[in-house]
Design an enzyme around this catalytic site. Sequence first.
Site, mmCIF file in Angstrom:
data_model
loop_
_atom_site.group_PDB
_atom_site.id
_atom_site.type_symbol
_atom_site.label_atom_id
_atom_site.label_comp_id
_atom_site.label_asym_id
_atom_site.label_seq_id
_atom_site.Cartn_x
_atom_site.Cartn_y
_atom_site.Cartn_z
ATOM 1 N N HIS A 82 -59.141 61.472 -127.631
ATOM 2 C CA HIS A 82 -58.757 61.721 -126.239
ATOM 3 C C HIS A 82 -58.313 60.428 -125.586
ATOM 4 O O HIS A 82 -58.957 59.397 -125.747
ATOM 5 C CB HIS A 82 -59.940 62.308 -125.456
ATOM 6 C CG HIS A 82 -59.500 63.029 -124.226
ATOM 7 N ND1 HIS A 82 -59.139 64.356 -124.223
ATOM 8 C CD2 HIS A 82 -59.335 62.611 -122.955
ATOM 9 C CE1 HIS A 82 -58.783 64.727 -123.009
ATOM 10 N NE2 HIS A 82 -58.886 63.677 -122.206
ATOM 11 N N ASP A 161 -64.316 71.369 -115.414
ATOM 12 C CA ASP A 161 -63.340 70.286 -115.556
ATOM 13 C C ASP A 161 -61.920 70.820 -115.374
ATOM 14 O O ASP A 161 -61.090 70.158 -114.752
ATOM 15 C CB ASP A 161 -63.465 69.589 -116.915
ATOM 16 C CG ASP A 161 -62.393 68.508 -117.059
ATOM 17 O OD1 ASP A 161 -62.336 67.631 -116.176
ATOM 18 O OD2 ASP A 161 -61.593 68.570 -118.005
ATOM 19 N N ARG A 168 -57.904 67.081 -108.737
ATOM 20 C CA ARG A 168 -57.807 65.608 -108.639
ATOM 21 C C ARG A 168 -56.367 65.150 -108.776
ATOM 22 O O ARG A 168 -55.949 64.184 -108.128
ATOM 23 C CB ARG A 168 -58.670 64.964 -109.739
ATOM 24 C CG ARG A 168 -60.160 65.045 -109.447
ATOM 25 C CD ARG A 168 -60.975 64.650 -110.662
ATOM 26 N NE ARG A 168 -60.619 63.356 -111.175
ATOM 27 C CZ ARG A 168 -60.524 63.063 -112.491
ATOM 28 N NH1 ARG A 168 -60.790 63.978 -113.407
ATOM 29 N NH2 ARG A 168 -60.190 61.855 -112.875
ATOM 30 N N SER A 183 -64.961 63.940 -116.856
ATOM 31 C CA SER A 183 -63.898 64.877 -117.217
ATOM 32 C C SER A 183 -63.638 64.814 -118.723
ATOM 33 O O SER A 183 -63.606 65.849 -119.409
ATOM 34 C CB SER A 183 -62.631 64.497 -116.426
ATOM 35 O OG SER A 183 -61.494 65.093 -116.979
ATOM 36 N N LYS A 187 -65.329 67.818 -121.672
ATOM 37 C CA LYS A 187 -64.428 68.592 -122.555
ATOM 38 C C LYS A 187 -64.744 68.317 -124.015
ATOM 39 O O LYS A 187 -64.723 69.210 -124.838
ATOM 40 C CB LYS A 187 -62.981 68.112 -122.365
ATOM 41 C CG LYS A 187 -62.262 68.660 -121.193
ATOM 42 C CD LYS A 187 -60.764 68.405 -121.333
ATOM 43 C CE LYS A 187 -60.335 67.019 -120.931
ATOM 44 N NZ LYS A 187 -60.250 66.763 -119.526
HETATM 45 N N1 URA Z 1 -58.170 62.555 -119.103
HETATM 46 C C1 URA Z 1 -59.037 63.506 -118.715
HETATM 47 O O1 URA Z 1 -59.308 64.448 -119.445
HETATM 48 N N2 URA Z 1 -59.586 63.403 -117.513
HETATM 49 C C2 URA Z 1 -59.330 62.389 -116.678
HETATM 50 O O2 URA Z 1 -59.883 62.351 -115.607
HETATM 51 C C3 URA Z 1 -58.418 61.397 -117.080
HETATM 52 C C4 URA Z 1 -57.840 61.504 -118.321
#
Ligand code: URA
Length: 435
Positions: A82, A161, A168, A183, A187
């Site tokens: 990620h 999220d 956001r 966040s 996930k």
């Molecule tokens: N990636 C994410 O999943 N969340 C964020 O807040 C920033 C980048």
Amino acid sequence: MNAVDVIAKKRDGGELSRAEIDLFVHGYARDEIPDYQAAAWAMAVFLNGMTRQETIDLTMSMAASGETLDLHDVAPIVVDKHSTGGVGDKTTIAVAPWVAACGLPVGKMSGRGLGFSGGTLDKLEAIPGFRTSLDIEQFKAQLARVGVVVAGQTQQLAPADGKLYALRDVTATVPSLPLIASSVMSKKIAAGADAIVLDVKVGRGAFMKTLEEAEALARIMVEIGQGVGRRVSAVISDMNQPLGHAVGNALETVEALETLRGRGPADFYEHCLVIAEQMLLLGSRASDLREARSQLEDALESGRAFEKALEWIAAQGGDVALLNGESYGLRAAPVVCELRAPRSAVVSGIDAMQVGLAAVDLGAGRHKKGDPVDHAVGIVLKAKVGDHVQAGAPLLTVHANSAAHCSRACQRLLGAYSWAEDDVSAAPLIYKVIG
Ligand code: URA
């Protein structure tokens, strides 16, 4: 306590308990708390921050807002990666099938564009037919059958999220350490991978502007993941100038696929190798970085990595007939114009955030929640930091919907470049690996 009390406590700099965080997060996920209260709360967190314990509690609360996948009936080890968000960051589209082609299953939950930073789901949806919305059964079945799956949040997985992320994006509350950490990690925890490689971006086109901030974000995410028994490492990588050449959904998807055919930009190729090596190492598929790199080079040179990408895209409904030729048949923007160098000099900087904002203005990202994105528009850089250019040589091309959009973008983009008379080296691609 009710939602207003929780907002007020955070506004006044108080520390929220797990129960207060649960009340807010689960209430929002169940649509009992409206967007305007969630926006006020997110701004209070943005302005006042959160303690380490609040950040951990927020992550666990968001992960618990839906189901948590157990993928061990599919494979003994599943790996995920990620990025915290950047400009031109199409890494997932290249590394997910590349790592899967080395025999390590990749199961990933991705996001959409966030502020000036692009999102993998928007990029993949540039491929006609590509489905990013899969339920748990479909996610697991594809992981078992193809060895790679990339999907968006559902009502089942980390739904809090999913909602907060979209909010956001349009309320100027993205660049907050606790909101990004929770966040990303909620996930990752919900999606069930055993091994998680985090790509923490730092620089002008990242949400973390300094190495210290990026390191603090990396460390808390590694701590949260390891705290729930996952193997986690974080690569801190440069995001001062855009990664690779392409910025914009379809343009980036094509560049990622080109990279899997051995024709990608050097910086993007090297960045992908570093992330993919970490994934193979963490997923116990390679015993050291050298072995990981040699497996990856073999998968690329043999064509297996590109074939795996086509198999993955087809499994999610994407029209691979369009992608298989030399010239990719994704929708193109009607107007393409060129920005030329105003002087003969060395490129000493390309402000990635300005490039990202120019792409959003062209239509590649969103200004309001739920806005559609234009997959065809974007920017392709022809010169990068350290390049010597002659006056009048092409700096970049803009792909737009109208000549007016083109010239507005060119104006902003010219201001994104800085110049030097003497040789300049680009910042290192990778600063540090943690974990
Ligand atoms: N990636 C994410 O999943 N969340 C964020 O807040 C920033 C980048």
